[in-house]
Design a protein around this motif. Structure first.
Motif, short mmCIF file in Angstrom:
data_model
loop_
_atom_site.label_atom_id
_atom_site.label_comp_id
_atom_site.label_asym_id
_atom_site.label_seq_id
_atom_site.Cartn_x
_atom_site.Cartn_y
_atom_site.Cartn_z
N SER A 17 -12.80 -2.30 -3.81
CA SER A 17 -11.33 -2.06 -3.16
C SER A 17 -10.40 -1.40 -3.80
O SER A 17 -9.82 -0.50 -3.58
N ASP A 18 -10.69 -1.47 -5.36
CA ASP A 18 -10.18 -0.13 -6.52
C ASP A 18 -11.03 0.97 -6.18
O ASP A 18 -10.33 1.73 -6.79
N TRP A 19 -11.96 1.13 -5.29
CA TRP A 19 -12.50 2.51 -5.73
C TRP A 19 -12.23 3.17 -3.58
O TRP A 19 -11.73 3.88 -4.38
N LEU A 20 -12.20 2.19 -2.81
CA LEU A 20 -11.61 2.40 -1.77
C LEU A 20 -10.12 2.77 -1.52
O LEU A 20 -10.27 3.58 -0.84
N ILE A 21 -9.35 2.30 -2.84
CA ILE A 21 -7.76 2.57 -1.98
C ILE A 21 -7.84 3.64 -2.89
O ILE A 21 -6.45 4.25 -2.07
N LYS A 22 -8.54 4.40 -3.39
CA LYS A 22 -8.57 5.39 -3.42
C LYS A 22 -8.64 6.90 -1.87
O LYS A 22 -9.22 8.25 -2.39
N LYS A 23 -9.64 6.20 -1.44
CA LYS A 23 -10.22 7.18 -0.28
C LYS A 23 -9.75 7.44 0.76
O LYS A 23 -8.85 6.25 1.30
N GLY A 24 -9.30 7.89 1.54
CA GLY A 24 -9.19 8.29 3.50
C GLY A 24 -7.72 8.47 3.20
O GLY A 24 -7.04 8.48 2.78
N GLU A 25 -7.11 8.22 4.94
CA GLU A 25 -5.77 8.26 4.64
C GLU A 25 -4.95 7.06 3.75
O GLU A 25 -5.31 6.19 4.21
N ARG A 26 -3.98 7.54 3.13
CA ARG A 26 -3.22 6.93 2.69
C ARG A 26 -1.86 6.34 3.44
O ARG A 26 -1.46 6.61 4.77
N VAL A 27 -1.78 5.17 3.20
CA VAL A 27 -0.37 4.79 4.20
C VAL A 27 1.04 4.79 3.88
O VAL A 27 1.27 4.89 2.68
N VAL A 28 1.34 6.17 4.20
CA VAL A 28 2.48 6.56 3.84
C VAL A 28 4.11 5.89 4.63
O VAL A 28 5.38 6.79 4.63
N ALA A 29 4.19 5.42 5.36
CA ALA A 29 5.00 4.99 6.16
C ALA A 29 4.20 3.40 7.03
O ALA A 29 3.57 2.74 7.58
N ALA B 217 0.25 -1.32 0.27
CA ALA B 217 -0.42 0.22 -0.03
C ALA B 217 1.23 0.95 -0.10
O ALA B 217 0.57 2.54 -0.94
N GLN B 218 1.96 1.22 0.83
CA GLN B 218 2.61 2.37 0.75
C GLN B 218 3.38 2.42 -0.94
O GLN B 218 3.55 3.69 -0.76
N ARG B 219 3.67 1.43 -1.23
CA ARG B 219 4.52 1.76 -2.70
C ARG B 219 3.42 2.36 -3.70
O ARG B 219 4.08 2.82 -4.60
N GLY B 220 2.43 1.56 -3.32
CA GLY B 220 1.36 1.92 -4.70
C GLY B 220 0.25 3.72 -4.14
O GLY B 220 -0.18 3.41 -5.21
N GLY B 221 0.84 3.89 -3.19
CA GLY B 221 0.27 5.12 -2.58
C GLY B 221 -1.98 4.54 -1.91
O GLY B 221 -2.39 5.80 -2.33
N TYR B 222 -1.90 3.27 -1.51
CA TYR B 222 -3.07 2.60 -1.43
C TYR B 222 -3.55 3.15 -0.26
O TYR B 222 -3.03 3.37 0.77
N SER B 223 -5.19 3.75 0.22
CA SER B 223 -5.15 4.00 1.59
C SER B 223 -5.40 2.90 2.64
O SER B 223 -5.16 1.62 2.37
N ARG B 224 -5.39 3.46 3.56
CA ARG B 224 -4.76 2.16 5.14
C ARG B 224 -6.81 1.14 5.26
O ARG B 224 -6.95 -0.47 4.87
N ILE B 225 -8.80 2.14 4.87
CA ILE B 225 -8.77 1.94 5.02
C ILE B 225 -9.52 0.70 3.45
O ILE B 225 -9.88 -0.58 3.30
N GLY B 226 -8.87 1.24 2.77
CA GLY B 226 -9.09 0.37 0.79
C GLY B 226 -8.08 -1.08 1.44
O GLY B 226 -8.24 -2.14 0.44
N THR B 227 -7.20 -0.88 1.88
CA THR B 227 -6.01 -2.19 1.86
C THR B 227 -6.63 -2.87 2.84
O THR B 227 -6.53 -4.02 3.29
N LEU B 228 -7.20 -2.68 4.18
CA LEU B 228 -7.55 -3.87 4.82
C LEU B 228 -9.21 -4.17 4.42
O LEU B 228 -9.31 -5.55 4.58
N PHE B 229 -10.15 -3.56 3.72
CA PHE B 229 -11.35 -4.54 3.64
C PHE B 229 -11.07 -5.21 2.13
O PHE B 229 -11.20 -6.50 2.79
N ALA B 230 -9.36 -4.64 1.53
CA ALA B 230 -9.24 -6.32 0.52
C ALA B 230 -8.87 -7.41 1.42
O ALA B 230 -9.31 -8.32 0.59
N LEU B 231 -7.88 -7.71 2.15
CA LEU B 231 -7.89 -8.63 3.14
C LEU B 231 -9.12 -9.05 4.13
O LEU B 231 -9.49 -10.58 3.20
N ILE B 232 -9.91 -8.61 4.51
CA ILE B 232 -10.86 -8.76 5.30
C ILE B 232 -11.90 -9.33 3.49
O ILE B 232 -12.93 -10.58 4.08
N GLY B 233 -12.51 -8.82 2.96
CA GLY B 233 -13.59 -9.25 2.16
C GLY B 233 -12.75 -10.34 0.99
O GLY B 233 -12.72 -12.05 1.04
#
Length: 429
Positions: A206-218, A143-159
């Protein structure tokens, strides 16, 4: 127990509500379920029958014991599954499988890789919360490398985990199959369309959610030098276990999960040349499964109270009033019970133990009843009064309020899983 005596519907509701309140108040889930069952059963017997409190206590305890006894065969199979789960998790095989999937699909399909990693781990018999915890460090780095959001990343794992769970060798599947008296692989095969639909839905959202909310920066650096097994040896255990289970639909040779899952774990252990770590791995798996086994005892006690109550009749009458098909009893009851307990396992247990006979009596095949119950148990199992909500939030460093925002999307995936399973039942049964 006198079969003419029943527990009132309000009594059964008191049992459920009290158990929920106690779970929210952080009382250990097993004790919360047992205490709720006792109070609700006592209330229900006294309210509906002309008996004294002393007699009501005796009847309540007997019904709780009957409910707990009914769950013992499933508990035995769940404990045996700890061998494979312990080997996969403790050896690093689960992590190697996840890393290999991500490496194979590459950055272009990184989100799909996250989804499939959790789906395959849960399919292989890893608890969904453990699967999320295993993949989360790698997911955060991706997620950090791709600039994904934290909420989108977790949703991908849960789904992904939810999708794999409906065709898994996990406790929820084992128990649903046990209570409907069907072979586990038959139920797993029935839910393959639902699992695929869940993966597709998770990918789209997930493709929509990863662009929403706080990005994983570290993100923490993923260790590449850990002594992980090769991908080939890592998958041998689950392949053997699943292969043994599927001898029944393929060749008519039935191998019980009580045998297939431990054998898969032991073969995987030998393939990875970790035989000396047998006690460590199996002890770890037993520790994880013991938590579930204890929960199931409390769940069985509560199921015993609900089985002896008029709540089933009330639910059936309500469905008839609204013109709902009897086919929907399985997914709706599982969804409601998973929401009440915030647990896939507990939801599948109570729903299948209580409604299996009613569902099959309505003309639904046992295989599809078990499949729909298992899928329905994923609809509301992620609510905040359960451990899954908090474990998954902690896995990616997410605060409570942000984690709450994921609930509608998780429920959507669960609803799709249950809907596709139900649609398949109507089409193919």
């Amino acid at each position: 127990m006198d079969p003419s005596l029943q527990i009132s519907s309000p009594g059964a509701c008191v049992a459920l509500v009290l158990a929920i309140v106690l779970i929210i108040r952080k009382v250990p889930a097993c004790y919360a379920l047992i205490f709720g069952a006792f109070v609700g059963g006592l209330w229900g017997y006294v309210e509906l029958n002309d008996i004294g409190v002393g007699r009501a206590v005796v009847l309540t305890v007997k019904q709780m014991v009957v409910g707990a006894q009914g769950i013992m065969p499933a508990v035995l199979r769940v404990l045996s599954a700890g061998v494979l789960a312990g080997v996969l998790i403790r050896s690093g095989a689960a992590e190697r499988i996840a890393l290999s999937i991500m490496g194979f699909l590459g950055k272009r399909h990184a989100v799909l890789a996250l989804i499939l990693s959790c789906a395959l781990l849960t399919f292989a018999g890893v608890f969904i919360d453990i699967a999320v915890l295993t993949v989360a460090p790698v997911a955060l780095a991706v997620a950090q490398r791709g600039g994904y959001s934290r909420i989108g990343t977790l949703f991908a794992l849960i789904g992904g985990g939810k999708s794999g769970n409906v065709i898994s060798a996990n406790p929820n599947s084992i128990i649903a199959a046990e209570n409907y008296n069907v072979a586990l692989p038959d139920m797993m095969l029935a839910n393959i369309p639902a699992a695929l639909a869940g993966i597709v839905a998770t990918l789209l959202v997930s493709d929509w959610l990863i662009k929403k909310g706080e990005r994983v920066v570290a993100a923490a650096q993923v260790e590449e030098t850990k002594n992980l097994p090769s991908f080939f040896t890592a998958v041998i255990g689950p392949v053997v276990a699943v292969g043994l289970l599927f001898l029944r639909p393929t060749f008519g040779i039935e191998i019980d999960p009580l045998i297939a899952l431990p054998v898969g774990g032991i073969v995987g252990l030998l393939a990875m040349r970790r035989a000396r770590a047998f006690n460590d791995y199996v002890g770890f798996g037993l520790e994880k499964m013991s938590v579930v086994a204890v929960l199931l005892i409390g769940t069985g006690a509560l199921a015993g109270i609900i089985q002896a109550s008029t709540l089933k009749d009330l639910i059936l009458h309500g469905m008839e009033t609204f013109g709902l098909s009897a086919v929907l009893i399985a997914p709706i009851s599982a969804a409601l019970m998973s929401g009440a307990t915030a647990s896939t396992t507990a939801g599948a247990t109570i729903a299948s133990a209580t409604f299996a006979q009613t569902v099959t009596a309505a003309g639904v095949s046992a295989v599809w009843g078990a499949a729909m119950t298992n899928a329905g148990a994923t609809v509301l199992d992620h609510l905040p009064h359960g451990s899954f909500f908090h474990v998954t939030a902690g896995s990616v460093g997410m605060d409570f309020s942000t984690r709450l925002k994921l609930i509608p999307f998780e429920s959507l995936v669960g609803f799709i899983l249950a809907s596709i399973s139900t649609a398949c039942c109507l089409l193919f049964s």
